[in-house]
Design a protein around this motif. Sequence first.
Motif, PDB file in Angstrom:
ATOM      1  N   ILE A   1       0.837  -1.200   0.000  1.00  0.00           N
ATOM      2  CA  ILE A   1       0.000   0.000   0.000  1.00  0.00           C
ATOM      3  C   ILE A   1       0.874   1.253   0.000  1.00  0.00           C
ATOM      4  O   ILE A   1       0.654   2.185  -0.779  1.00  0.00           O
ATOM      5  N   THR A   2       1.892   1.266   0.848  1.00  0.00           N
ATOM      6  CA  THR A   2       2.805   2.409   0.920  1.00  0.00           C
ATOM      7  C   THR A   2       3.527   2.613  -0.406  1.00  0.00           C
ATOM      8  O   THR A   2       3.777   3.748  -0.822  1.00  0.00           O
ATOM      9  N   SER A   3       3.821   1.533  -1.083  1.00  0.00           N
ATOM     10  CA  SER A   3       4.571   1.633  -2.347  1.00  0.00           C
ATOM     11  C   SER A   3       3.780   2.359  -3.435  1.00  0.00           C
ATOM     12  O   SER A   3       4.368   2.839  -4.404  1.00  0.00           O
ATOM     13  N   GLU A   4       2.469   2.455  -3.279  1.00  0.00           N
ATOM     14  CA  GLU A   4       1.662   3.147  -4.283  1.00  0.00           C
ATOM     15  C   GLU A   4       2.047   4.620  -4.407  1.00  0.00           C
ATOM     16  O   GLU A   4       1.881   5.227  -5.450  1.00  0.00           O
ATOM     17  N   MET A   5       2.551   5.207  -3.320  1.00  0.00           N
ATOM     18  CA  MET A   5       2.860   6.633  -3.301  1.00  0.00           C
ATOM     19  C   MET A   5       4.349   6.936  -3.487  1.00  0.00           C
ATOM     20  O   MET A   5       4.758   8.080  -3.386  1.00  0.00           O
ATOM     21  N   GLN A   6       5.148   5.924  -3.761  1.00  0.00           N
ATOM     22  CA  GLN A   6       6.580   6.145  -3.907  1.00  0.00           C
ATOM     23  C   GLN A   6       6.911   7.006  -5.108  1.00  0.00           C
ATOM     24  O   GLN A   6       6.195   6.988  -6.105  1.00  0.00           O
ATOM     25  N   ASP A   7       7.992   7.706  -4.988  1.00  0.00           N
ATOM     26  CA  ASP A   7       8.540   8.468  -6.101  1.00  0.00           C
ATOM     27  C   ASP A   7       9.400   7.500  -6.901  1.00  0.00           C
ATOM     28  O   ASP A   7      10.496   7.147  -6.479  1.00  0.00           O
TER      29      ASP A   7
ATOM     30  N   CYS B   1      13.349   3.425  -5.860  1.00  0.00           N
ATOM     31  CA  CYS B   1      13.283   2.032  -6.325  1.00  0.00           C
ATOM     32  C   CYS B   1      14.500   1.196  -5.965  1.00  0.00           C
ATOM     33  O   CYS B   1      14.625   0.079  -6.431  1.00  0.00           O
ATOM     34  N   GLU B   2      15.382   1.691  -5.180  1.00  0.00           N
ATOM     35  CA  GLU B   2      16.616   0.960  -4.910  1.00  0.00           C
ATOM     36  C   GLU B   2      16.568  -0.059  -3.769  1.00  0.00           C
ATOM     37  O   GLU B   2      17.279  -1.034  -3.818  1.00  0.00           O
ATOM     38  N   PRO B   3      15.791   0.151  -2.716  1.00  0.00           N
ATOM     39  CA  PRO B   3      15.863  -0.832  -1.625  1.00  0.00           C
ATOM     40  C   PRO B   3      15.607  -2.258  -2.106  1.00  0.00           C
ATOM     41  O   PRO B   3      14.786  -2.497  -2.992  1.00  0.00           O
ATOM     42  N   THR B   4      16.313  -3.181  -1.509  1.00  0.00           N
ATOM     43  CA  THR B   4      16.230  -4.596  -1.879  1.00  0.00           C
ATOM     44  C   THR B   4      14.794  -5.108  -1.848  1.00  0.00           C
ATOM     45  O   THR B   4      14.423  -5.965  -2.645  1.00  0.00           O
TER      46      THR B   4
ATOM     47  N   PRO C   1       5.288  11.658  -6.689  1.00  0.00           N
ATOM     48  CA  PRO C   1       4.051  11.605  -5.902  1.00  0.00           C
ATOM     49  C   PRO C   1       3.019  12.672  -6.275  1.00  0.00           C
ATOM     50  O   PRO C   1       1.839  12.483  -6.026  1.00  0.00           O
ATOM     51  N   LYS C   2       3.420  13.752  -6.902  1.00  0.00           N
ATOM     52  CA  LYS C   2       2.443  14.793  -7.262  1.00  0.00           C
ATOM     53  C   LYS C   2       1.417  14.281  -8.276  1.00  0.00           C
ATOM     54  O   LYS C   2       0.357  14.871  -8.441  1.00  0.00           O
ATOM     55  N   TYR C   3       1.699  13.153  -8.927  1.00  0.00           N
ATOM     56  CA  TYR C   3       0.764  12.554  -9.876  1.00  0.00           C
ATOM     57  C   TYR C   3      -0.057  11.411  -9.258  1.00  0.00           C
ATOM     58  O   TYR C   3      -0.808  10.745  -9.960  1.00  0.00           O
ATOM     59  N   SER C   4       0.074  11.188  -7.957  1.00  0.00           N
ATOM     60  CA  SER C   4      -0.597  10.058  -7.305  1.00  0.00           C
ATOM     61  C   SER C   4      -2.108  10.044  -7.528  1.00  0.00           C
ATOM     62  O   SER C   4      -2.695   8.987  -7.723  1.00  0.00           O
ATOM     63  N   ALA C   5      -2.744  11.220  -7.503  1.00  0.00           N
ATOM     64  CA  ALA C   5      -4.204  11.281  -7.637  1.00  0.00           C
ATOM     65  C   ALA C   5      -4.681  10.721  -8.974  1.00  0.00           C
ATOM     66  O   ALA C   5      -5.793  10.179  -9.059  1.00  0.00           O
ATOM     67  N   THR C   6      -3.872  10.810 -10.003  1.00  0.00           N
ATOM     68  CA  THR C   6      -4.255  10.251 -11.305  1.00  0.00           C
ATOM     69  C   THR C   6      -3.542   8.943 -11.615  1.00  0.00           C
ATOM     70  O   THR C   6      -4.104   8.071 -12.282  1.00  0.00           O
TER      71      THR C   6
END
Length: 190
Positions: A97-103, A108-111, A152-157
């Motif tokens: 769920i948290t990953s949905e808002m990632q930049d 994208c680097e964490p294992t 994240p500024k595009y999360s709403a769409t």
Amino acid sequence: MVYVPNGKSPTDDHWKAITSHEYVHIAQRSVFSGSMAAMQCWVREGQANFIGWSYAGRVNKSTYIRAWKAQLQDLENEREYSDAQRLSKKYWENWFITSEMQDIRTDCEPTQQYVAGAMAFQYLYGTYGYEKVNNYMRNLIAAIESCGDGSPKYSATCVPARNAAFTQAFGISLRDVYPKFASHIVGELK
């Protein structure tokens, strides 16, 4: 994927996995006309890792098992979570769920993106098959414009567009599949 650098064995599974992983990114960029914004980090890196390690482990079952154990060991070595979280279905559900808002430009680097994403793709390919996964990736093309640069500024769409692509391919929403991914990951980690 054929070239092997000096000092590496032509049968080096890790080298084959890395080169295959990077080749998947080339294919992704081709499908998405250079933009990776429509893919969540776990999608981008997870698909590449799943295919990379599956390619590296294709020789026989024991090689395949070793390849996946190496993936799980990478996750264990990161220790980005406690032992209790490692085996918590709720932890992994919330992680997705948290990953949905990632930049996607920087996060994208964490294992976990690579390994949990690979296990999510293991679940998708195993449950739904290659054609539906391929349809999902094709469906994400429609999300490119909605996702802008992946920030994240595009999360709403972007989040609804990504979800529509997933639901269209699999008949289940991302939020409804996250508990299934979480159960699969917990089982694999055990």
